[in-house]
Design a protein around this motif. Structure first.
Motif, PDB file in Angstrom:
ATOM      1  N   PRO A  65       0.166 -15.628  -3.822  1.00 37.39           N
ATOM      2  CA  PRO A  65      -0.008 -16.453  -2.624  1.00 37.39           C
ATOM      3  C   PRO A  65       0.722 -15.876  -1.405  1.00 37.39           C
ATOM      4  O   PRO A  65       1.880 -15.477  -1.506  1.00 37.39           O
ATOM      5  N   ILE A  66       0.022 -15.804  -0.293  1.00 43.75           N
ATOM      6  CA  ILE A  66       0.554 -15.322   0.994  1.00 43.75           C
ATOM      7  C   ILE A  66       1.190 -13.954   0.836  1.00 43.75           C
ATOM      8  O   ILE A  66       2.280 -13.692   1.331  1.00 43.75           O
ATOM      9  N   GLY A  67       0.527 -13.071   0.098  1.00 39.16           N
ATOM     10  CA  GLY A  67       1.001 -11.697  -0.039  1.00 39.16           C
ATOM     11  C   GLY A  67       2.205 -11.519  -0.933  1.00 39.16           C
ATOM     12  O   GLY A  67       2.768 -10.419  -0.998  1.00 39.16           O
ATOM     13  N   GLN A  68       2.596 -12.559  -1.679  1.00 36.89           N
ATOM     14  CA  GLN A  68       3.813 -12.483  -2.489  1.00 36.89           C
ATOM     15  C   GLN A  68       3.659 -11.591  -3.717  1.00 36.89           C
ATOM     16  O   GLN A  68       4.653 -11.153  -4.291  1.00 36.89           O
ATOM     17  N   THR A  69       2.440 -11.342  -4.153  1.00 39.94           N
ATOM     18  CA  THR A  69       2.233 -10.461  -5.311  1.00 39.94           C
ATOM     19  C   THR A  69       1.627  -9.117  -4.915  1.00 39.94           C
ATOM     20  O   THR A  69       1.151  -8.379  -5.766  1.00 39.94           O
ATOM     21  N   ASP A  70       1.646  -8.815  -3.631  1.00 38.45           N
ATOM     22  CA  ASP A  70       1.167  -7.508  -3.196  1.00 38.45           C
ATOM     23  C   ASP A  70       1.999  -6.398  -3.823  1.00 38.45           C
ATOM     24  O   ASP A  70       3.226  -6.494  -3.919  1.00 38.45           O
ATOM     25  N   VAL A  71       1.338  -5.334  -4.247  1.00 37.20           N
ATOM     26  CA  VAL A  71       2.009  -4.092  -4.635  1.00 37.20           C
ATOM     27  C   VAL A  71       1.719  -3.072  -3.537  1.00 37.20           C
ATOM     28  O   VAL A  71       0.967  -3.352  -2.605  1.00 37.20           O
ATOM     29  N   VAL A  72       2.314  -1.907  -3.634  1.00 42.54           N
ATOM     30  CA  VAL A  72       2.185  -0.942  -2.542  1.00 42.54           C
ATOM     31  C   VAL A  72       0.730  -0.586  -2.285  1.00 42.54           C
ATOM     32  O   VAL A  72       0.283  -0.533  -1.131  1.00 42.54           O
ATOM     33  N   LEU A  73      -0.041  -0.367  -3.344  1.00 38.93           N
ATOM     34  CA  LEU A  73      -1.431   0.031  -3.151  1.00 38.93           C
ATOM     35  C   LEU A  73      -2.277  -1.099  -2.560  1.00 38.93           C
ATOM     36  O   LEU A  73      -3.153  -0.849  -1.727  1.00 38.93           O
ATOM     37  N   SER A  74      -2.056  -2.330  -2.991  1.00 41.67           N
ATOM     38  CA  SER A  74      -2.835  -3.435  -2.415  1.00 41.67           C
ATOM     39  C   SER A  74      -2.448  -3.674  -0.959  1.00 41.67           C
ATOM     40  O   SER A  74      -3.302  -3.990  -0.123  1.00 41.67           O
ATOM     41  N   TYR A  75      -1.156  -3.519  -0.640  1.00 42.33           N
ATOM     42  CA  TYR A  75      -0.720  -3.666   0.755  1.00 42.33           C
ATOM     43  C   TYR A  75      -1.295  -2.547   1.614  1.00 42.33           C
ATOM     44  O   TYR A  75      -1.761  -2.782   2.740  1.00 42.33           O
ATOM     45  N   MET A  76      -1.299  -1.337   1.060  1.00 41.77           N
ATOM     46  CA  MET A  76      -1.891  -0.202   1.776  1.00 41.77           C
ATOM     47  C   MET A  76      -3.389  -0.439   2.003  1.00 41.77           C
ATOM     48  O   MET A  76      -3.911  -0.185   3.089  1.00 41.77           O
ATOM     49  N   TYR A  77      -4.072  -0.937   0.976  1.00 45.87           N
ATOM     50  CA  TYR A  77      -5.510  -1.211   1.077  1.00 45.87           C
ATOM     51  C   TYR A  77      -5.792  -2.235   2.170  1.00 45.87           C
ATOM     52  O   TYR A  77      -6.717  -2.069   2.983  1.00 45.87           O
ATOM     53  N   ASN A  78      -4.998  -3.300   2.206  1.00 44.78           N
ATOM     54  CA  ASN A  78      -5.207  -4.338   3.226  1.00 44.78           C
ATOM     55  C   ASN A  78      -4.944  -3.803   4.631  1.00 44.78           C
ATOM     56  O   ASN A  78      -5.676  -4.145   5.576  1.00 44.78           O
ATOM     57  N   GLN A  79      -3.912  -2.988   4.774  1.00 45.99           N
ATOM     58  CA  GLN A  79      -3.611  -2.438   6.093  1.00 45.99           C
ATOM     59  C   GLN A  79      -4.737  -1.521   6.572  1.00 45.99           C
ATOM     60  O   GLN A  79      -5.121  -1.549   7.746  1.00 45.99           O
ATOM     61  N   ALA A  80      -5.261  -0.707   5.647  1.00 45.45           N
ATOM     62  CA  ALA A  80      -6.270   0.280   6.048  1.00 45.45           C
ATOM     63  C   ALA A  80      -7.656  -0.329   6.206  1.00 45.45           C
ATOM     64  O   ALA A  80      -8.343  -0.088   7.211  1.00 45.45           O
ATOM     65  N   PHE A  81      -8.072  -1.140   5.244  1.00 47.84           N
ATOM     66  CA  PHE A  81      -9.469  -1.563   5.220  1.00 47.84           C
ATOM     67  C   PHE A  81      -9.690  -3.009   5.671  1.00 47.84           C
ATOM     68  O   PHE A  81     -10.831  -3.396   5.920  1.00 47.84           O
ATOM     69  N   THR A  82      -8.624  -3.792   5.767  1.00 47.55           N
ATOM     70  CA  THR A  82      -8.757  -5.137   6.319  1.00 47.55           C
ATOM     71  C   THR A  82      -8.323  -5.166   7.774  1.00 47.55           C
ATOM     72  O   THR A  82      -9.038  -5.667   8.648  1.00 47.55           O
ATOM     73  N   ASN A  83      -7.132  -4.593   8.036  1.00 46.91           N
ATOM     74  CA  ASN A  83      -6.617  -4.550   9.414  1.00 46.91           C
ATOM     75  C   ASN A  83      -7.066  -3.304  10.173  1.00 46.91           C
ATOM     76  O   ASN A  83      -6.766  -3.177  11.368  1.00 46.91           O
ATOM     77  N   LEU A  84      -7.748  -2.384   9.469  1.00 50.59           N
ATOM     78  CA  LEU A  84      -8.224  -1.127  10.065  1.00 50.59           C
ATOM     79  C   LEU A  84      -7.088  -0.316  10.698  1.00 50.59           C
ATOM     80  O   LEU A  84      -7.294   0.424  11.657  1.00 50.59           O
ATOM     81  N   ASP A  85      -5.884  -0.456  10.136  1.00 50.85           N
ATOM     82  CA  ASP A  85      -4.723   0.324  10.595  1.00 50.85           C
ATOM     83  C   ASP A  85      -4.580   1.518   9.659  1.00 50.85           C
ATOM     84  O   ASP A  85      -3.695   1.557   8.792  1.00 50.85           O
ATOM     85  N   PHE A  86      -5.452   2.501   9.830  1.00 46.24           N
ATOM     86  CA  PHE A  86      -5.506   3.621   8.896  1.00 46.24           C
ATOM     87  C   PHE A  86      -4.276   4.512   8.986  1.00 46.24           C
ATOM     88  O   PHE A  86      -3.870   5.121   7.989  1.00 46.24           O
ATOM     89  N   GLY A  87      -3.682   4.611  10.153  1.00 42.59           N
ATOM     90  CA  GLY A  87      -2.477   5.425  10.285  1.00 42.59           C
ATOM     91  C   GLY A  87      -1.344   4.865   9.458  1.00 42.59           C
ATOM     92  O   GLY A  87      -0.673   5.608   8.717  1.00 42.59           O
ATOM     93  N   TYR A  88      -1.120   3.557   9.548  1.00 37.83           N
ATOM     94  CA  TYR A  88      -0.038   2.928   8.781  1.00 37.83           C
ATOM     95  C   TYR A  88      -0.362   2.936   7.289  1.00 37.83           C
ATOM     96  O   TYR A  88       0.516   3.179   6.461  1.00 37.83           O
ATOM     97  N   GLY A  89      -1.618   2.673   6.943  1.00 39.38           N
ATOM     98  CA  GLY A  89      -2.008   2.722   5.535  1.00 39.38           C
ATOM     99  C   GLY A  89      -1.807   4.101   4.937  1.00 39.38           C
ATOM    100  O   GLY A  89      -1.354   4.242   3.792  1.00 39.38           O
ATOM    101  N   SER A  90      -2.121   5.147   5.708  1.00 41.86           N
ATOM    102  CA  SER A  90      -1.915   6.511   5.227  1.00 41.86           C
ATOM    103  C   SER A  90      -0.433   6.815   5.046  1.00 41.86           C
ATOM    104  O   SER A  90      -0.042   7.515   4.108  1.00 41.86           O
TER     105      SER A  90
END
Length: 321
Positions: A266-291
């Motif tokens: 809930p509310i990102g509490q179980t995010d792991v590094v890869l899921s957080y990276m995925y959300n930053q890159a493909f949900t928020n379209l922040d590819f620089g930060y995701g990379s």
């Protein structure tokens, strides 16, 4: 014996020197080129599918990368990396990855070794149980993740068993609604799916343990546990090292189960590094930060692998030599 080995080595060395002195005729060039021709497709595929994307992602991590055609991606240097180290959610996701690795790797090693030891002896039912324990390994992550999401749902099978059938709980547990219980579900899935893989590696290693050593230990009066500790464990040390390193790498690369079981909630509490990276890159379209997040994770995993290999080499230098 030593003189014989020395003589054989000198003969091999002289033969190699004579081969190097042979003229490079067209026939010899074709002979030398054949191995490289066989290697070329694999090397090209590896470079195109692994090396180039990795270098491109590393490049993107230094930019405020824009995916819109014609937009200019601004160079930001190390800003994305600095942002990560000041990002509380990154540290939360990294701690979740670490917890997942910590609570899934040891059980997979211990349970896998235990099952492999039990299945070592030949019996009519042995092939059946080998397939049974290995079946989760070859089952799709998507399928088993959705299955565990149902099992740990508020009205799922786990709550039914514990509350309605066994009556060990006063009320249903909302497993996927809090960080702690949701991580329990994700770790249970990782253990269940990975035990079969470690079992097969250990089973292959156990079959290579010299029977003479176990018989000699038995003659010396060693019981089953003493034989296992003094003979079996040292003999399968290379397999144990391999399994440990691979499971640690896999633990930090957990993604599909988190995405499908909890979605990081809930509310990102179980995010792991890869899921957080995925959300930053493909949900928020922040590819620089995701990379940048992917580059940091790659450094962490590489460092852990090197540290493990060095620690094991210090203790078991002969096995890794």
């Amino acid at each position: 014996m030593v003189a014989r080995l020395t003589s054989e080595k000198s003969l091999v060395s002289r033969a190699a020197q004579q081969r190097r002195k042979l003229p490079l005729t067209p026939a010899r060039i074709r002979t030398l080129a054949i191995p490289y021709l066989f290697l070329a497709p694999g090397v090209i595929l590896f470079a195109g599918a692994i090396i180039y994307p990795a270098l491109q992602a590393l490049k993107m991590s230094f930019f405020d990368w824009k995916i819109i055609s014609g937009a200019i991606s601004q160079f930001v240097g190390l800003d994305n990396y600095i942002r990560a180290f000041h990002d509380p959610h990154f540290w939360l996701s990294l701690s979740n990855s670490g917890l997942y690795m910590l609570f899934t790797v040891p059980p997979q090693i211990v349970i896998g070794l235990l099952i492999a030891t039990l299945l070592k002896k030949k019996s009519p039912s042995q092939p059946f149980f080998r397939v049974l324990y290995y079946l989760p390994v070859v089952t799709s992550w998507v399928v088993v993740s959705l299955l565990f999401r149902y099992l740990f749902a508020d009205k799922g099978f786990i709550n039914y068993t514990l509350h309605d059938f066994l009556h060990v709980m006063n009320s249903d547990v909302s497993w996927l609604s809090s960080r702690g219980t949701a991580l329990v579900a994700i770790c249970a899935l990782g253990i269940w799916k990975g035990v079969g893989w470690s079992m097969m590696i250990f089973l292959a290693a156990l079959q290579g343990v010299p029977q003479e050593l176990e018989e000699a230990a038995t003659v010396d009066g060693a019981n089953r546990w003493q034989r296992f500790k003094a003979v079996t464990l040292p003999a399968i040390a290379p397999a144990t090292i391999f399994v440990t390193v691979m499971l640690v790498i896999g633990g930090f690369n957990v993604f599909t189960s988190v995405l499908l079981v909890t979605g990081g909630g809930p509310i990102g509490q179980t995010d792991v590094v890869l899921s957080y990276m995925y959300n930053q890159a493909f949900t928020n379209l922040d590819f620089g930060y995701g990379s940048a997040l992917s580059a940091i994770l790659a450094v962490i995993v590489f460092t852990l692998a090197i540290v493990q290999l060095r620690l094991f080499r210090d203790r078991n230098g002969e096995e890794l030599a």
